[in-house]
Design a protein around this motif. Structure first.
Motif, PDB file in Angstrom:
ATOM      1  N   SER A 108       1.223   5.031 -13.027  1.00 24.98           N
ATOM      2  CA  SER A 108       0.494   3.766 -13.681  1.00 24.98           C
ATOM      3  C   SER A 108       1.226   2.223 -13.693  1.00 24.98           C
ATOM      4  CB  SER A 108      -0.071   3.677 -15.184  1.00 24.98           C
ATOM      5  OG  SER A 108      -1.030   2.592 -15.326  1.00 24.98           O
ATOM      6  N   PRO A 109       2.852   2.448 -14.249  1.00 27.55           N
ATOM      7  CA  PRO A 109       3.503   0.754 -14.459  1.00 27.55           C
ATOM      8  C   PRO A 109       4.085   0.449 -13.490  1.00 27.55           C
ATOM      9  CG  PRO A 109       4.110   2.225 -16.606  1.00 27.55           C
ATOM     10  CD  PRO A 109       3.150   2.978 -15.809  1.00 27.55           C
ATOM     11  N   LEU A 110       4.361   1.514 -12.178  1.00 28.65           N
ATOM     12  CA  LEU A 110       4.484   1.538 -11.450  1.00 28.65           C
ATOM     13  C   LEU A 110       3.789   0.940  -9.824  1.00 28.65           C
ATOM     14  CD1 LEU A 110       6.928   4.233 -10.228  1.00 28.65           C
ATOM     15  CD2 LEU A 110       7.711   1.577 -10.183  1.00 28.65           C
ATOM     16  N   PHE A 111       2.788   1.164 -10.642  1.00 27.06           N
ATOM     17  CA  PHE A 111       1.522   1.174  -9.483  1.00 27.06           C
ATOM     18  C   PHE A 111       1.132  -0.706  -9.855  1.00 27.06           C
ATOM     19  CE2 PHE A 111      -2.551   0.475  -8.608  1.00 27.06           C
ATOM     20  CZ  PHE A 111      -3.111   0.831  -7.929  1.00 27.06           C
ATOM     21  N   GLU A 112       0.937  -0.830 -11.407  1.00 25.01           N
ATOM     22  CA  GLU A 112       1.176  -2.104 -11.424  1.00 25.01           C
ATOM     23  C   GLU A 112       1.711  -3.146 -10.890  1.00 25.01           C
ATOM     24  OE1 GLU A 112      -0.804  -5.624 -12.920  1.00 25.01           O
ATOM     25  OE2 GLU A 112      -1.347  -3.250 -13.102  1.00 25.01           O
ATOM     26  N   LEU A 113       3.194  -2.835 -10.889  1.00 22.14           N
ATOM     27  CA  LEU A 113       3.706  -3.340 -10.383  1.00 22.14           C
ATOM     28  C   LEU A 113       4.011  -4.011  -8.618  1.00 22.14           C
ATOM     29  CD1 LEU A 113       6.877  -5.341 -10.859  1.00 22.14           C
ATOM     30  CD2 LEU A 113       7.624  -2.591 -10.303  1.00 22.14           C
ATOM     31  N   VAL A 114       3.265  -3.389  -8.390  1.00 27.45           N
ATOM     32  CA  VAL A 114       3.883  -2.698  -6.779  1.00 27.45           C
ATOM     33  C   VAL A 114       2.630  -3.157  -6.140  1.00 27.45           C
ATOM     34  CG1 VAL A 114       5.324  -1.540  -6.469  1.00 27.45           C
ATOM     35  CG2 VAL A 114       3.150  -0.544  -6.388  1.00 27.45           C
ATOM     36  N   TYR A 115       1.485  -3.187  -6.580  1.00 27.97           N
ATOM     37  CA  TYR A 115      -0.152  -3.263  -6.324  1.00 27.97           C
ATOM     38  C   TYR A 115      -0.669  -3.888  -7.069  1.00 27.97           C
ATOM     39  CZ  TYR A 115      -3.283  -1.965  -2.405  1.00 27.97           C
ATOM     40  OH  TYR A 115      -4.604  -1.914  -1.420  1.00 27.97           O
TER      41      TYR A 115
ATOM     42  N   VAL B 292       8.917  18.338 -19.476  1.00 29.99           N
ATOM     43  CA  VAL B 292       9.901  16.618 -19.197  1.00 29.99           C
ATOM     44  C   VAL B 292       9.035  15.861 -17.938  1.00 29.99           C
ATOM     45  CG1 VAL B 292      11.516  14.945 -19.742  1.00 29.99           C
ATOM     46  CG2 VAL B 292      10.855  17.239 -21.110  1.00 29.99           C
ATOM     47  N   MET B 293      10.067  16.416 -16.770  1.00 31.63           N
ATOM     48  CA  MET B 293       9.552  15.945 -15.643  1.00 31.63           C
ATOM     49  C   MET B 293       7.568  15.126 -15.147  1.00 31.63           C
ATOM     50  SD  MET B 293       8.317  16.719 -12.268  1.00 31.63           S
ATOM     51  CE  MET B 293       8.956  18.468 -11.596  1.00 31.63           C
ATOM     52  N   ALA B 294       6.551  16.466 -15.771  1.00 35.23           N
ATOM     53  CA  ALA B 294       5.470  16.411 -15.431  1.00 35.23           C
ATOM     54  C   ALA B 294       5.115  14.535 -16.360  1.00 35.23           C
ATOM     55  CB  ALA B 294       4.626  17.166 -16.131  1.00 35.23           C
ATOM     56  N   LEU B 295       5.596  15.308 -17.287  1.00 37.77           N
ATOM     57  CA  LEU B 295       5.705  13.586 -18.435  1.00 37.77           C
ATOM     58  C   LEU B 295       5.630  12.675 -17.967  1.00 37.77           C
ATOM     59  CD1 LEU B 295       5.890  15.068 -22.615  1.00 37.77           C
ATOM     60  CD2 LEU B 295       3.429  14.223 -20.685  1.00 37.77           C
ATOM     61  N   VAL B 296       7.233  11.926 -17.073  1.00 36.64           N
ATOM     62  CA  VAL B 296       8.388  11.690 -16.862  1.00 36.64           C
ATOM     63  C   VAL B 296       7.482  10.853 -15.719  1.00 36.64           C
ATOM     64  CG1 VAL B 296       9.755  10.210 -16.803  1.00 36.64           C
ATOM     65  CG2 VAL B 296      10.380  11.972 -18.770  1.00 36.64           C
TER      66      VAL B 296
ATOM     67  N   THR C 295       0.785  -1.204   0.073  1.00 37.20           N
ATOM     68  CA  THR C 295      -0.016  -0.010   0.426  1.00 37.20           C
ATOM     69  C   THR C 295       0.813   1.242   0.272  1.00 37.20           C
ATOM     70  OG1 THR C 295      -1.653  -1.082   1.317  1.00 37.20           O
ATOM     71  CG2 THR C 295      -2.408   1.379   1.629  1.00 37.20           C
ATOM     72  N   ALA C 296       1.968   1.189   0.675  1.00 38.44           N
ATOM     73  CA  ALA C 296       2.909   2.289   1.005  1.00 38.44           C
ATOM     74  C   ALA C 296       3.582   2.932  -0.245  1.00 38.44           C
ATOM     75  CB  ALA C 296       3.791   2.037   2.056  1.00 38.44           C
ATOM     76  N   LEU C 297       4.106   1.637  -1.169  1.00 39.95           N
ATOM     77  CA  LEU C 297       4.782   1.499  -3.063  1.00 39.95           C
ATOM     78  C   LEU C 297       3.627   2.063  -3.303  1.00 39.95           C
ATOM     79  CD1 LEU C 297       7.234  -1.716  -2.543  1.00 39.95           C
ATOM     80  CD2 LEU C 297       8.046   0.858  -2.407  1.00 39.95           C
ATOM     81  N   ALA C 298       2.525   1.287  -3.429  1.00 38.27           N
ATOM     82  CA  ALA C 298       0.713   2.165  -4.803  1.00 38.27           C
ATOM     83  C   ALA C 298       0.600   3.729  -4.159  1.00 38.27           C
ATOM     84  CB  ALA C 298       0.005   1.413  -4.072  1.00 38.27           C
ATOM     85  N   VAL C 299       0.777   4.193  -2.734  1.00 37.51           N
ATOM     86  CA  VAL C 299       0.940   5.389  -2.583  1.00 37.51           C
ATOM     87  C   VAL C 299       1.904   6.284  -3.398  1.00 37.51           C
ATOM     88  CG1 VAL C 299       0.707   7.297  -0.997  1.00 37.51           C
ATOM     89  CG2 VAL C 299      -0.204   5.403  -0.332  1.00 37.51           C
ATOM     90  N   GLY C 300       3.278   5.993  -3.082  1.00 38.38           N
ATOM     91  CA  GLY C 300       4.565   7.420  -3.420  1.00 38.38           C
ATOM     92  C   GLY C 300       4.282   7.150  -5.499  1.00 38.38           C
ATOM     93  N   ALA C 301       3.627   6.010  -5.555  1.00 40.60           N
ATOM     94  CA  ALA C 301       3.722   5.727  -7.100  1.00 40.60           C
ATOM     95  C   ALA C 301       2.903   6.522  -7.659  1.00 40.60           C
ATOM     96  CB  ALA C 301       3.722   4.487  -7.915  1.00 40.60           C
ATOM     97  N   LEU C 302       1.816   6.518  -7.243  1.00 43.55           N
ATOM     98  CA  LEU C 302       0.460   7.599  -7.619  1.00 43.55           C
ATOM     99  C   LEU C 302       0.760   9.104  -6.960  1.00 43.55           C
ATOM    100  CD1 LEU C 302      -3.040   5.459  -6.179  1.00 43.55           C
ATOM    101  CD2 LEU C 302      -2.049   5.671  -8.310  1.00 43.55           C
TER     102      LEU C 302
END
Length: 434
Positions: A398-405, A388-392, A350-357
């Motif tokens: 979404s991929p990070l969220f999928e990976l961790v949660y 660029v920072m905003a886009l990346v 859950t903490a990793l998902a929060v960080g990703a979002l």
């Protein structure tokens, strides 16, 4: 351009915008497993000077003449404001109360760490003449802190909704932290703008006005809006006069937050949170959501894309600076939100998902840096790096969220779907006949 010519241009624009957003959204979901909102964000940028304007400036100018930008701007603000109203309708205040400690901790950490990074980074960027000539180091630091700490509130909400997590503790925690975080960032921006000649009244109005409005909506709002629920229950549906009343209240709330110096999205979100649950909230969502998502939200992404020029990051040195900003922003925001969630009792997924979002910046970032560019706080080169920072960071979410949660998200989404009717029935107030 005459009103008749403006009308003709607008209808062609909307055809192009809707077609591009749906096609790009479908492609991103089909081939990259990204939510529809990411495709819409990219479509907006592709329609602007970064691609269409680069490949065919005549066609780009024909489709989006300068005279039509004010119309697109109004539609964009209406779209994102209504969307956040719908998000507020699905917001679970019981989950917020359970996660209030975590939400405030995540939000404060997600602002404190980026501001520390801004303190360390800004003198270096300042020495490279990336800010306006009239900007002091202190003003530049505050602006960079706000820019790095902002969360893509609409994007975050859309990812949560598309994953079926809007009615889960994770969804409520992320939305709560994102809302608090963005209010803080907009308040800091108001202070920076006040230091450029607006006077202290600008900052005072933002802090006091936004705080009082939020307090009013979250305490007195539900009681004052209760008659609307009784009206809906009597009719068994939302009749046109009731819908008109609610839309008028939305317009007033959006105006209040814009006037306070924050953003209309917070007015819409707070009104949605204060709305009574049950038949009223369900029917509002059914009536407003299709039109908002199909027409108005794509206007928001396209308008922002028209102001974005990625081609300005055009040298090795600028790419290197952009990478430093990107890495520093990711480590500051994502890591701090993850650590705060863990320290307040959330499990690691859950903490990793929060960080990703929370790490996604999205269009809220583009709004802030566009203001900075227009006011002369930042130069075009730094503006492009922050784009660029905003886009990346948004593409990462979404991929990070999928990976961790991901597995848990699918299970939660399925459970939420099965229990949605039961939850809403439990929330439905008992409405006495009048």
């Amino acid at each position: 351009m005459s009103p008749a010519e403006l009308s003709v241009a607008f209808f062609l624009q909307m055809f192009v915008i809707i077609a591009a957003c749906r096609a790009t959204g479908w492609a991103m979901k089909r081939f990259f497993d990204q939510p529809q909102v990411i495709g819409e964000m990219i479509a907006g940028i592709l329609l602007g000077p970064s691609l269409l304007g680069l490949l065919s400036p005549d066609i780009q100018h024909f489709l989006f003449p300068k005279e039509t930008k004010s119309v697109l701007y109004v539609g964009a603000q209406l779209g994102v404001g209504l969307y956040m109203f719908l998000v507020g309708l699905g917001f679970r205040t019981d989950h917020f109360r359970v996660n209030a400690r975590s939400a405030f901790a995540v939000s404060l950490s997600g602002m404190a760490a980026p501001f520390l990074v801004a303190v360390a980074m800004t003198p270096w960027l300042f020495g490279l003449n990336l800010f306006g000539p009239q900007v002091s180091t202190f003003q530049a630091t505050l602006f960079m802190g706000a820019a790095i700490s902002i969360t893509a509130f609409p994007v975050l909400a859309r990812i949560i909704q598309e994953r079926g997590l809007a009615r889960t503790p994770l969804g409520s925690l992320s939305l709560s932290a994102g809302a608090i975080d963005d209010v803080g960032a907009w308040t800091v921006l108001a202070i920076v703008l006040a230091s450029f000649g607006g006077g202290p009244a600008v900052a005072i109005k933002a802090v006091a006005g936004g705080g009082l409005f939020a307090l009013f909506m979250l305490t007195a709002g539900p009681h004052l809006l209760a008659p609307l629920a009784r009206w809906a229950e009597r009719e068994g549906r939302i009749v046109p006069p009731l819908l008109a009343t609610i839309v008028a209240l939305f317009m007033l709330s959006a105006w209040a937050m814009d006037t306070a110096g924050l953003h209309s999205v917070f007015g819409g979100f707070l009104l949605g949170v204060a709305m009574p649950r049950g038949l009223l909230s369900r029917e509002l969502k059914n009536q407003l959501e299709p039109f908002t998502l199909a027409l108005l939200v794509p206007m928001f992404f396209t308008f922002s894309g028209l102001n974005t020029q990625l081609t300005l990051v055009n040298s090795i040195a600028l790419v290197g600076i952009a990478l430093v900003i990107l890495i520093g922003s990711i480590l500051a925001k994502g890591a701090a939100c993850w650590a705060a969630a863990r320290l307040t009792g959330q499990d690691n997924p859950t903490a990793l998902a929060v960080g990703a979002l929370m790490n996604a910046r999205g269009l809220m970032e583009l709004i802030i840096i566009n203001i900075g560019l227009q006011k002369g706080i930042i130069g075009p080169a730094l503006f492009s790096m922050l784009v660029v920072m905003a886009l990346v960071t948004t593409l990462m979410a979404s991929p990070l969220f999928e990976l961790v949660y991901g597995r848990r998200a699918r299970a939660s989404g399925a459970l939420g779907s099965l229990n949605e009717d039961a939850d809403e029935a439990a929330e439905r107030p008992t409405v006495p006949a009048i």
